[in-house]
Design a protein around this motif. Structure first.
Motif, PDB file in Angstrom:
ATOM      1  N   ASP A 247       0.855  -1.186   0.000  1.00 45.64           N
ATOM      2  CA  ASP A 247       0.000   0.000   0.000  1.00 45.64           C
ATOM      3  C   ASP A 247       0.892   1.237   0.000  1.00 45.64           C
ATOM      4  N   PRO A 248       0.315   2.423  -0.178  1.00 50.23           N
ATOM      5  CA  PRO A 248       1.143   3.635  -0.253  1.00 50.23           C
ATOM      6  C   PRO A 248       2.001   3.867   0.988  1.00 50.23           C
ATOM      7  N   ALA A 249       1.482   3.553   2.175  1.00 48.36           N
ATOM      8  CA  ALA A 249       2.252   3.800   3.399  1.00 48.36           C
ATOM      9  C   ALA A 249       3.533   2.967   3.418  1.00 48.36           C
ATOM     10  N   GLY A 250       3.425   1.687   3.067  1.00 48.63           N
ATOM     11  CA  GLY A 250       4.597   0.828   3.054  1.00 48.63           C
ATOM     12  C   GLY A 250       5.611   1.253   2.008  1.00 48.63           C
ATOM     13  N   LEU A 251       5.132   1.580   0.819  1.00 48.71           N
ATOM     14  CA  LEU A 251       6.039   2.009  -0.247  1.00 48.71           C
ATOM     15  C   LEU A 251       6.718   3.328   0.107  1.00 48.71           C
ATOM     16  N   LEU A 252       5.960   4.242   0.734  1.00 47.47           N
ATOM     17  CA  LEU A 252       6.531   5.535   1.119  1.00 47.47           C
ATOM     18  C   LEU A 252       7.634   5.353   2.169  1.00 47.47           C
ATOM     19  N   ALA A 253       7.393   4.475   3.145  1.00 51.47           N
ATOM     20  CA  ALA A 253       8.405   4.233   4.173  1.00 51.47           C
ATOM     21  C   ALA A 253       9.663   3.621   3.571  1.00 51.47           C
ATOM     22  N   ALA A 254       9.498   2.671   2.661  1.00 52.90           N
ATOM     23  CA  ALA A 254      10.658   2.056   2.014  1.00 52.90           C
ATOM     24  C   ALA A 254      11.443   3.082   1.208  1.00 52.90           C
ATOM     25  N   ALA A 255      10.721   3.915   0.463  1.00 50.28           N
ATOM     26  CA  ALA A 255      11.385   4.945  -0.347  1.00 50.28           C
ATOM     27  C   ALA A 255      12.109   5.952   0.543  1.00 50.28           C
ATOM     28  N   LEU A 256      11.499   6.300   1.676  1.00 52.46           N
ATOM     29  CA  LEU A 256      12.130   7.233   2.607  1.00 52.46           C
ATOM     30  C   LEU A 256      13.454   6.671   3.124  1.00 52.46           C
ATOM     31  N   GLY A 257      13.456   5.397   3.483  1.00 56.03           N
ATOM     32  CA  GLY A 257      14.678   4.789   3.988  1.00 56.03           C
ATOM     33  C   GLY A 257      15.777   4.733   2.945  1.00 56.03           C
ATOM     34  N   VAL A 258      15.418   4.341   1.728  1.00 57.34           N
ATOM     35  CA  VAL A 258      16.418   4.268   0.652  1.00 57.34           C
ATOM     36  C   VAL A 258      16.970   5.655   0.343  1.00 57.34           C
ATOM     37  N   GLY A 259      16.074   6.639   0.269  1.00 60.95           N
ATOM     38  CA  GLY A 259      16.529   8.005  -0.002  1.00 60.95           C
ATOM     39  C   GLY A 259      17.439   8.536   1.079  1.00 60.95           C
ATOM     40  N   ALA A 260      17.090   8.277   2.348  1.00 63.86           N
ATOM     41  CA  ALA A 260      17.934   8.720   3.458  1.00 63.86           C
ATOM     42  C   ALA A 260      19.302   8.048   3.417  1.00 63.86           C
ATOM     43  N   ALA A 261      19.330   6.766   3.049  1.00 66.06           N
ATOM     44  CA  ALA A 261      20.607   6.049   2.966  1.00 66.06           C
ATOM     45  C   ALA A 261      21.510   6.649   1.889  1.00 66.06           C
ATOM     46  N   VAL A 262      20.916   6.986   0.741  1.00 63.16           N
ATOM     47  CA  VAL A 262      21.715   7.569  -0.354  1.00 63.16           C
ATOM     48  C   VAL A 262      22.286   8.928   0.063  1.00 63.16           C
ATOM     49  N   VAL A 263      21.444   9.760   0.668  1.00 61.92           N
ATOM     50  CA  VAL A 263      21.901  11.079   1.103  1.00 61.92           C
ATOM     51  C   VAL A 263      22.960  10.944   2.195  1.00 61.92           C
ATOM     52  N   PHE A 264      22.759  10.005   3.115  1.00 63.46           N
ATOM     53  CA  PHE A 264      23.715   9.791   4.198  1.00 63.46           C
ATOM     54  C   PHE A 264      25.098   9.422   3.658  1.00 63.46           C
ATOM     55  N   VAL A 265      25.135   8.485   2.736  1.00 61.53           N
ATOM     56  CA  VAL A 265      26.424   8.041   2.179  1.00 61.53           C
ATOM     57  C   VAL A 265      27.108   9.187   1.446  1.00 61.53           C
ATOM     58  N   ARG A 266      26.363   9.921   0.644  1.00 57.08           N
ATOM     59  CA  ARG A 266      26.956  11.045  -0.089  1.00 57.08           C
ATOM     60  C   ARG A 266      27.482  12.111   0.871  1.00 57.08           C
ATOM     61  N   ARG A 267      26.748  12.361   1.942  1.00 52.56           N
ATOM     62  CA  ARG A 267      27.182  13.364   2.911  1.00 52.56           C
ATOM     63  C   ARG A 267      28.455  12.925   3.620  1.00 52.56           C
ATOM     64  N   GLN A 268      28.521  11.658   3.995  1.00 48.77           N
ATOM     65  CA  GLN A 268      29.695  11.173   4.705  1.00 48.77           C
ATOM     66  C   GLN A 268      30.956  11.255   3.851  1.00 48.77           C
ATOM     67  N   ARG A 269      30.814  11.136   2.551  1.00 50.62           N
ATOM     68  CA  ARG A 269      31.977  11.231   1.654  1.00 50.62           C
ATOM     69  C   ARG A 269      32.575  12.636   1.616  1.00 50.62           C
ATOM     70  N   THR A 270      31.755  13.649   1.953  1.00 52.13           N
ATOM     71  CA  THR A 270      32.224  15.024   1.825  1.00 52.13           C
ATOM     72  C   THR A 270      32.747  15.617   3.135  1.00 52.13           C
ATOM     73  N   LEU A 271      32.514  14.938   4.264  1.00 52.25           N
ATOM     74  CA  LEU A 271      32.899  15.494   5.557  1.00 52.25           C
ATOM     75  C   LEU A 271      34.342  15.125   5.918  1.00 52.25           C
ATOM     76  N   ARG A 272      35.002  16.044   6.611  1.00 48.32           N
ATOM     77  CA  ARG A 272      36.374  15.770   7.062  1.00 48.32           C
ATOM     78  C   ARG A 272      36.387  14.743   8.178  1.00 48.32           C
ATOM     79  N   THR A 273      35.398  14.810   9.076  1.00 46.69           N
ATOM     80  CA  THR A 273      35.285  13.832  10.155  1.00 46.69           C
ATOM     81  C   THR A 273      33.880  13.224  10.113  1.00 46.69           C
ATOM     82  N   PRO A 274      33.656  12.241   9.260  1.00 43.00           N
ATOM     83  CA  PRO A 274      32.320  11.672   9.094  1.00 43.00           C
ATOM     84  C   PRO A 274      31.919  10.781  10.267  1.00 43.00           C
ATOM     85  N   LEU A 275      30.616  10.556  10.400  1.00 45.45           N
ATOM     86  CA  LEU A 275      30.133   9.590  11.389  1.00 45.45           C
ATOM     87  C   LEU A 275      30.615   8.191  11.037  1.00 45.45           C
TER      88      LEU A 275
END
Length: 519
Positions: A247-275
């Motif tokens: 249903d839309p709720a499940g698909l939205l949650a999955a998409a949110l997680g994947v999107g957050a993971a992509v942004v997280f990885v890209r952000r960590q590559r640019t930081l001098r002291t990443p998490l």
């Protein structure tokens, strides 16, 4: 153990991987500190599985649905896994001992809230708080072990002891729960945390030296939020879709997680002291080790959660009897600390990890056969084999992960190791639990002759359906027997699926993780 060289002074901070202090061997004080840290991680591991035996009792007491039962079981690990990266890096900054002491106090307070929860929702919220407090403890204990033991051979031995506490604690949970539930209400499985946490608090304060990263850099708050968003929504989506369909709720949650993971990885590559130093995952050996560890705990924890219910609801054991019958896995996972260093030294990390995963898969195969048969002997054999395999696998993977980083990044590396452990626990309960629920419902007989409330209870879960069917006469007895068969058959298939995943992880470890022998 006596010290061959002067022990590092209390409170020492080590600058890097090539300093002479790295050659210092640990003395009696360091081993005593290890005992305190292992006690803390054992309690956390116990808390991750102690509710398994209490599920039938609290389901009846709180009126929990099957979805709430799954959340009670795995929301603790979701919170842990989601916050481990942030807390591991925070420990490097403010001091690992300091964060550990805060976490111990918070864990005790959250245990009280869980013990006296009046509703399922309250208990879920308390388990979240336990997970938040636990997230401050797990990476702190492991990174402190990394800093206490600088000699590679001693560090491997210390990690074996620490791993025995983690793996043994996960298997010990049902036994502790069974002993308490035999005499007290289900909330006692949380009350028992308080005296143990007090002992940990005193021991850590007196024995464990402080350590931190001398040049930690800025803390990435946005990255911390993204790391949580990358973990929790996708797992929720799996649970939601399994229960209600796509249903839309499940698909939205999955998409949110994947999107957050992509942004997280890209952000960590640019930081001098990443998490998270995401460049570590470019190393095939590092990535393979993390994945192998995750799969091993995934199979072990997910199956253990429902195996406790199987012993009570299908075999008819009391909580204490069920806990005692899970004891072989506990003893095997603890005893393996004696031989883990020798196995890893002789075979090398890659081959040792692959072999231990194969052993665990074989144990799950034995368990799958035993769950459809009568008697206990075959079950005990399967549990022993699983305990031995998991104990060595966890030791080998944890040691390999920590050995790749300098000591000042021990908290961040520990967080990655612990994240794989806790995410494995959460995913194991969520995914294998969802698979088992689907198989159980598919195997149920025709329930059309039952009343609406009884039919709904049986479909919800065997724990909820058993009380409803016990007083339903001969027809209820026949349907209860069929429901128990459906539950057992679901356990067999789930065990085989977990074994297949372990075989795949073993092949991966054998192929890509180096196995150079250590002196």
């Amino acid at each position: 153990m006596t010290s061959a060289m002067p022990s590092p002074p209390v409170g020492a901070t080590y600058a890097g991987p090539d300093t002479p202090a790295r050659l210092a061997r640990a003395g009696a004080r360091q081993w005593a500190a290890l005992a305190a840290l292992t006690l803390a991680v054992t309690l956390l591991a116990v808390d991750g599985t102690v509710l398994a035996l209490a599920m039938p009792a609290l389901t009846a007491d709180l009126g929990a649905t099957s979805a709430e039962v799954l959340w009670i079981g795995d929301v603790y690990s979701f919170a842990l896994a989601g916050l481990l990266i942030s807390m591991g890096t925070l420990a490097d900054r403010i001091g690992r001992k300091r964060l550990l002491l805060f976490g111990v106090a918070g864990f005790g307070a959250a245990s009280l809230l869980a013990a006296f929860a009046p509703t399922a929702g309250w208990l879920i919220a308390a388990r979240v708080l336990l997970g938040v407090a636990g997230a401050t403890l797990m990476p702190s204990t492991l990174s402190l072990v990394r800093n206490l033991f600088t000699d590679p051979a001693q560090r491997t031995r210390a990690i074996a002891v620490w791993s025995a506490g983690a793996a043994g604690g996960a298997a010990l949970g049902p036994l502790v729960g069974g002993a308490l539930l035999e005499h007290y209400w289900w909330g006692s499985v949380f009350v028992i945390n308080l005296p143990i946490m007090l002992l940990v608090l005193i021991s850590v304060a007196r024995l464990v030296p402080e350590s931190r990263n001398p040049d930690p850099g800025r803390f990435d708050l946005l990255g911390a939020a993204l790391s949580v968003a990358a973990i929790v929504p996708p797992v929720w989506a799996v649970k939601h879709i399994a229960k209600t369909g796509v249903d839309p709720a499940g698909l939205l949650a999955a998409a949110l997680g994947v999107g957050a993971a992509v942004v997280f990885v890209r952000r960590q590559r640019t930081l001098r002291t990443p998490l998270v130093d995401v460049t570590l995952f470019a190393r095939r050996a590092f990535t393979g080790t993390v994945l192998a560890s995750l799969v091993a705990i995934f199979a072990f924890s997910g199956l253990l959660f429902f195996f406790s219910q199987y012993l009570q609801l299908v075999r008819g054991y009391s909580p204490l009897q069920a806990g005692l019958r899970e004891l072989p896995a506990t003893l095997a996972s603890i005893a393996v600390a004696v031989v883990a260093v020798r196995v890893i030294t002789r075979l090398g990390v890659g081959r040792a990890l692959a072999a231990s995963l194969l052993v665990t898969a074989a144990g799950l195969g034995v368990l799958a056969v035993a769950e459809g048969a009568t008697g206990y002997t075959c079950l005990a054999v399967g549990l022993v084999v699983i305990g031995l395999g998991i104990g060595i696998a966890f030791t080998a993977s944890t040691d390999a992960i920590l050995s790749t980083v300098p000591r000042e990044r021990a908290g961040a590396a520990s967080a990655i190791s612990e994240m794989s452990y806790e995410l494995g626990v959460a995913l194991g309960i969520a995914l294998l639990g969802t698979l088992h629920t689907v198989l159980y419902r598919a195997g149920l007989p025709d329930l059309s002759a039952l009343g609406d409330s009884t039919r709904e209870a049986v479909t919800e879960s065997l724990a909820a359906g058993t009380p409803a069917l016990v007083g339903a006469g001969e027809q209820g007895s026949l349907i209860l027997a069929a429901a128990r068969d459906a539950f057992a058959h679901g356990m067999q298939i789930t065990s085989l699926v977990a074994a297949a995943l372990l075989l795949l992880a073993a092949l991966t470890a054998w192929k890509i993780i180096p196995s150079g022998r250590r002196p």
